[in-house]
Design an enzyme around this catalytic site. Structure first.
Site, mmCIF file in Angstrom:
data_model
loop_
_atom_site.group_PDB
_atom_site.id
_atom_site.type_symbol
_atom_site.label_atom_id
_atom_site.label_comp_id
_atom_site.label_asym_id
_atom_site.label_seq_id
_atom_site.Cartn_x
_atom_site.Cartn_y
_atom_site.Cartn_z
ATOM 1 N N GLU A 1 -19.514 -0.190 -5.154
ATOM 2 C CA GLU A 1 -20.323 -0.253 -6.364
ATOM 3 C C GLU A 1 -19.773 0.768 -7.354
ATOM 4 O O GLU A 1 -19.769 1.964 -7.083
ATOM 5 C CB GLU A 1 -21.783 0.062 -6.042
ATOM 6 C CG GLU A 1 -22.659 -0.056 -7.258
ATOM 7 C CD GLU A 1 -24.136 0.137 -6.956
ATOM 8 O OE1 GLU A 1 -24.467 1.079 -6.221
ATOM 9 O OE2 GLU A 1 -24.950 -0.641 -7.467
ATOM 10 N N LYS B 1 -40.727 11.887 -9.144
ATOM 11 C CA LYS B 1 -39.564 12.708 -9.514
ATOM 12 C C LYS B 1 -38.596 11.829 -10.304
ATOM 13 O O LYS B 1 -37.918 10.985 -9.740
ATOM 14 C CB LYS B 1 -38.877 13.278 -8.275
ATOM 15 C CG LYS B 1 -38.178 14.553 -8.651
ATOM 16 C CD LYS B 1 -36.766 14.788 -8.291
ATOM 17 C CE LYS B 1 -35.688 13.821 -8.241
ATOM 18 N NZ LYS B 1 -34.822 13.834 -9.447
ATOM 19 N N GLY C 1 -32.128 3.994 -5.940
ATOM 20 C CA GLY C 1 -30.923 4.795 -6.133
ATOM 21 C C GLY C 1 -29.822 4.310 -5.202
ATOM 22 O O GLY C 1 -29.800 3.141 -4.804
ATOM 23 N N CYS D 1 -27.866 -2.048 -10.867
ATOM 24 C CA CYS D 1 -27.667 -2.223 -9.422
ATOM 25 C C CYS D 1 -27.280 -3.670 -9.115
ATOM 26 O O CYS D 1 -26.608 -3.937 -8.133
ATOM 27 C CB CYS D 1 -28.914 -1.808 -8.676
ATOM 28 S SG CYS D 1 -30.404 -2.529 -9.357
ATOM 29 N N GLU E 1 -34.916 0.374 -3.141
ATOM 30 C CA GLU E 1 -34.176 -0.598 -3.962
ATOM 31 C C GLU E 1 -32.842 0.086 -4.264
ATOM 32 O O GLU E 1 -32.796 1.084 -4.979
ATOM 33 C CB GLU E 1 -34.964 -0.926 -5.227
ATOM 34 C CG GLU E 1 -34.513 -2.221 -5.868
ATOM 35 C CD GLU E 1 -33.495 -2.001 -6.953
ATOM 36 O OE1 GLU E 1 -32.284 -2.090 -6.644
ATOM 37 O OE2 GLU E 1 -33.892 -1.738 -8.096
HETATM 38 P P1 ADP Z 1 -27.221 8.352 -8.705
HETATM 39 O O1 ADP Z 1 -25.959 8.780 -8.004
HETATM 40 O O2 ADP Z 1 -27.077 7.073 -9.381
HETATM 41 O O3 ADP Z 1 -27.803 9.436 -9.542
HETATM 42 P P2 ADP Z 1 -28.997 8.882 -6.565
HETATM 43 O O4 ADP Z 1 -29.368 8.048 -5.407
HETATM 44 O O5 ADP Z 1 -28.205 10.128 -6.284
HETATM 45 O O6 ADP Z 1 -28.251 7.972 -7.579
HETATM 46 O O7 ADP Z 1 -30.250 9.332 -7.403
HETATM 47 C C1 ADP Z 1 -31.422 8.580 -7.574
HETATM 48 C C2 ADP Z 1 -32.603 9.521 -7.508
HETATM 49 O O8 ADP Z 1 -32.636 10.116 -6.212
HETATM 50 C C3 ADP Z 1 -32.554 10.698 -8.502
HETATM 51 O O9 ADP Z 1 -33.867 10.943 -8.970
HETATM 52 C C4 ADP Z 1 -32.077 11.832 -7.633
HETATM 53 O O10 ADP Z 1 -32.460 13.111 -8.098
HETATM 54 C C5 ADP Z 1 -32.760 11.525 -6.321
HETATM 55 N N1 ADP Z 1 -32.152 12.135 -5.136
HETATM 56 C C6 ADP Z 1 -30.855 12.469 -4.941
HETATM 57 N N2 ADP Z 1 -30.691 13.050 -3.733
HETATM 58 C C7 ADP Z 1 -31.905 13.073 -3.126
HETATM 59 C C8 ADP Z 1 -32.389 13.530 -1.858
HETATM 60 N N3 ADP Z 1 -31.597 14.095 -0.961
HETATM 61 N N4 ADP Z 1 -33.692 13.374 -1.583
HETATM 62 C C9 ADP Z 1 -34.521 12.798 -2.473
HETATM 63 N N5 ADP Z 1 -34.133 12.357 -3.673
HETATM 64 C C10 ADP Z 1 -32.840 12.481 -4.014
#
Ligand code: ADP
Length: 488
Positions: free
Chosen positions: A391, A185, A238, A294, A260
């Site tokens: 951050e 994804k 993320g 990061c 990570e």
């Molecule tokens: P950012 O705020 O920098 O976008 P995120 O951690 O929200 O960082 O996003 C990193 C990835 O995690 C993206 O692909 C996002 O769609 C996905 N993501 C966000 N929320 C969820 C969740 N609840 N479960 C799985 N993946 C998620």
């Protein structure tokens, strides 16, 4: 000054890639992806959710259970990965432009940093495909015991938007070498290059079903990946808060997890450092990629005696930094990735000012179109200010003064993050001492942001679980099987 502007690439892949087919989302829904420099809609992307993830898992499961990916000659698997890297290299200019279009990063960076690292990572792990093996183990009694290293299975991979292609390579490289199959994804902000890579993987001859890509949003498509019982492991990059949700969601199926996550990395400049090199490295270590790293060196500790001289150098670099059209080869800094990040960063800048930090450069939007923020430098920052603890993920540098090593180590480690750290000094003992005591997964000495596919990367504390890259990165995609044979 006349500058060269690269033309925009054509977008070709916008749908889900499942079992080798390009398909719309089951719901028929789509979402916009934007060019952050102009806020224009580039195109609509299929908005996958649980139904699409389920189809992708079925395809990946079938490809894992019934082969041939896992069972083929490992050398052949490596050759197909090499072919993928070659195809990316053939299209390097177009892919770099596509990355710049979707993410907004300067074309110079996508062409000369992201793409070469992406290709190198895939080649590095391609070389591992036929070098994965277990051990023979002496045990008590008349038995022959050996271990096998087997792929962990179907892996769910969820990636962010700051290095879209490179994150694909960091995830696909070890997974493919190990013989796993993939449901990926990509980040909702930047799906384009991941989809193009899926097309190239198919062209390279990687069997259908081995790589599946479901674009969509985190709480829907991402959460479905984490919760699906047909997925054996999730690798996520993320925010730590998202990782907390993922860990809770994965508990039902006890998936293997590697994370990570973020950081608030201390970058330490001692008075005995080569100050020009330290200033250039610190500037790069924070402002590179619009501060959207990061491991950004966002807590810049400067020894008191050289503070004024050092800060002057930093101010000069910020003032001459070139912001603008990311397709212009002269541009050094592009826009932030989206409105949400832009607002969040400006909010931190506001709190920094309110808290009494002195804003020496930037602190404001650049221009009136696109998500540009001027390179921002705060001096007189104290450890408790939110600009020093949180951050920010933007072009905001915080300067903190220090007097001696003991005080410094305690302050540098006073964070729940532990991703990276750097030290600038000509005193080798001092540098090693800091490298020894700082609680971080990566320490750079007299350099910053030096990455290599062979060098493990990941965090202590709440900056992550496990390591990516190198041999350690591969191990996360392997299960150990112990086989014991009675010899009589
Ligand atoms: P950012 O705020 O920098 O976008 P995120 O951690 O929200 O960082 O996003 C990193 C990835 O995690 C993206 O692909 C996002 O769609 C996905 N993501 C966000 N929320 C969820 C969740 N609840 N479960 C799985 N993946 C998620």
């Amino acid at each position: 000054m006349a500058t060269e502007v690269i033309s925009r690439p054509e977008v070709r892949q916008t749908q889900c890639f499942i079992g080798g087919q390009w398909v719309p989302a089951q719901s028929g829904k789509t979402f916009d992806t934007l060019h952050p420099a102009t806020e224009e809609v580039i195109c609509q992307i299929a908005e996958g959710d649980a139904a699409d993830v389920d189809l992708a898992v079925k395809a990946a499961r079938d490809a894992f259970d019934n082969g041939p990916w896992r069972t083929m000659d490992a050398r052949e698997r490596g050759a197909l990965m090499m072919k993928l890297a070659d195809l990316i290299e053939e299209e390097i200019d177009e892919l770099a432009a596509l990355e710049t279009l979707d993410n907004g990063k300067p074309i110079n960076d996508s062409r000369n940093v992201d793409l070469p690292l992406t290709i190198d990572c895939l080649r590095y792990y391609a070389g591992y495909a036929d070098k994965i093996h277990g051990q023979t183990i002496p045990v008590r009694g008349n038995f022959f015991t050996y271990t096998k290293k087997e792929p962990v299975g179907v892996v769910g991979q969820i990636i962010p938007w700051n290095f879209p292609m490179l994150m694909v390579a960091w995830k696909w490289g070890p997974a493919l070498a190990a013989g796993c199959t993939i449901v990926m994804k990509p980040a909702e902000q930047t799906p384009l290059t991941c989809l193009r890579m899926a097309r190239l993987a198919q062209k390279a001859g990687i069997p259908d079903g081995v790589i599946n890509v479901v674009p969509g949003f985190g709480p829907t498509a991402g959460a479905a990946v984490v919760q699906h019982p047909g997925i054996d492991k999730v690798a996520f990059t993320g925010e730590y808060k998202t990782a907390q949700t993922i860990m809770a969601d994965a508990s039902q199926t006890l998936k293997r997890l590697t994370f990570e996550l973020g950081g608030k990395s201390p970058n330490v400049v001692f008075a005995d450092a080569d100050l020009d090199a330290a200033a250039a490295g610190s500037h790069f270590g924070l402002y590179f990629n619009q501060g959207q790293c990061c491991c950004a060196g966002s807590r810049l500790f400067v020894e008191e005696s050289v503070h004024d001289e050092f800060v002057e150098k930093l101010v000069g670099m910020n003032q001459s930094r070139v912001l603008g059209d990311p397709f212009d080869l002269a541009t050094e800094q592009g826009p932030q990735v989206d409105q949400a990040q832009f607002d969040k960063i400006l909010g931190y800048i506001e709190r920094g000012r309110e808290g009494g930090a002195e804003c020496l450069t930037g602190g404001v939007r650049h221009g009136d179109n696109g998500y540009f923020i001027e390179p921002t430098l705060f001096d007189n920052v104290t450890d408790d200010m939110s600009i020093a603890t949180d951050e920010i993920f933007g072009p905001v540098m915080s300067i903190l003064k220090f007097k001696d090593m003991d005080e410094l180590i305690e302050r540098a480690n006073n964070t729940f993050y532990g991703l990276a750290a750097a030290v600038w000094s000509r005193d080798i003992g001092k540098a090693h001492n800091l490298a020894d005591k700082v609680r971080a997964g990566t320490v750079w000495v007299n350099c910053y942001d030096v990455f290599d596919a062979a060098a493990p990367f990941g965090g202590f504390k709440m900056s992550g679980i496990g390591r990516e890259l190198g041999e350690e990165g591969l191990k996360n995609y392997l299960e150990t099987k112990t086989v014991t044979v009675a010899l009589d």
